[in-house]
Motif scaffolding. Sequence first.
Motif, mmCIF file in Angstrom:
data_model
loop_
_atom_site.group_PDB
_atom_site.id
_atom_site.type_symbol
_atom_site.label_atom_id
_atom_site.label_comp_id
_atom_site.label_asym_id
_atom_site.label_seq_id
_atom_site.Cartn_x
_atom_site.Cartn_y
_atom_site.Cartn_z
ATOM 1 N N LYS A 270 0.832 -1.213 0.000
ATOM 2 C CA LYS A 270 0.000 0.000 0.000
ATOM 3 C C LYS A 270 0.861 1.255 0.000
ATOM 4 C CE LYS A 270 -4.092 -1.996 2.142
ATOM 5 N NZ LYS A 270 -4.968 -2.009 3.315
ATOM 6 N N VAL A 271 1.922 1.256 0.795
ATOM 7 C CA VAL A 271 2.829 2.407 0.838
ATOM 8 C C VAL A 271 3.525 2.573 -0.511
ATOM 9 C CG1 VAL A 271 4.944 3.308 1.895
ATOM 10 C CG2 VAL A 271 3.167 2.296 3.326
ATOM 11 N N TRP A 272 3.973 1.470 -1.110
ATOM 12 C CA TRP A 272 4.646 1.518 -2.413
ATOM 13 C C TRP A 272 3.725 2.075 -3.490
ATOM 14 C CZ3 TRP A 272 3.642 -1.398 -6.938
ATOM 15 C CH2 TRP A 272 4.587 -1.243 -7.953
ATOM 16 N N ARG A 273 2.490 1.583 -3.542
ATOM 17 C CA ARG A 273 1.535 2.059 -4.557
ATOM 18 C C ARG A 273 1.258 3.547 -4.375
ATOM 19 N NH1 ARG A 273 -0.066 0.578 -9.196
ATOM 20 N NH2 ARG A 273 -2.255 0.815 -8.832
ATOM 21 N N LYS A 274 1.036 3.960 -3.155
ATOM 22 C CA LYS A 274 0.746 5.372 -2.897
ATOM 23 C C LYS A 274 1.935 6.235 -3.295
ATOM 24 C CE LYS A 274 -0.879 8.459 0.740
ATOM 25 N NZ LYS A 274 -1.271 8.573 2.137
#
Length: 83
Positions: free
Chosen positions: A50-54
């Motif tokens: 989730k952090v990577w996508r954001k």
Amino acid sequence: MQFNSGDTSRIIEMAWEDRTPFEAIEHLYGLNYSQLVNFMRNNVSVGSFKVWRKRHVGRVTKHLKLRDPAVGRSHCKTQYKNR
């Protein structure tokens, strides 16, 4: 596609790097953007994904067509400096 642990680690590292374009990952490992998203989903924790996508959605330096031509390197000039 199946990758050994070294390749898996390097793909994840390249995906996290701000200046390494997605096209470089595709050229080296044959993973297009959608395949890379699935790869990351399957190989990092849910929170990390989730952090990577954001962090990378729309990031100009991650897409060759969007990045400034003045950005010629995929890493900081001091990143791989011999000590």
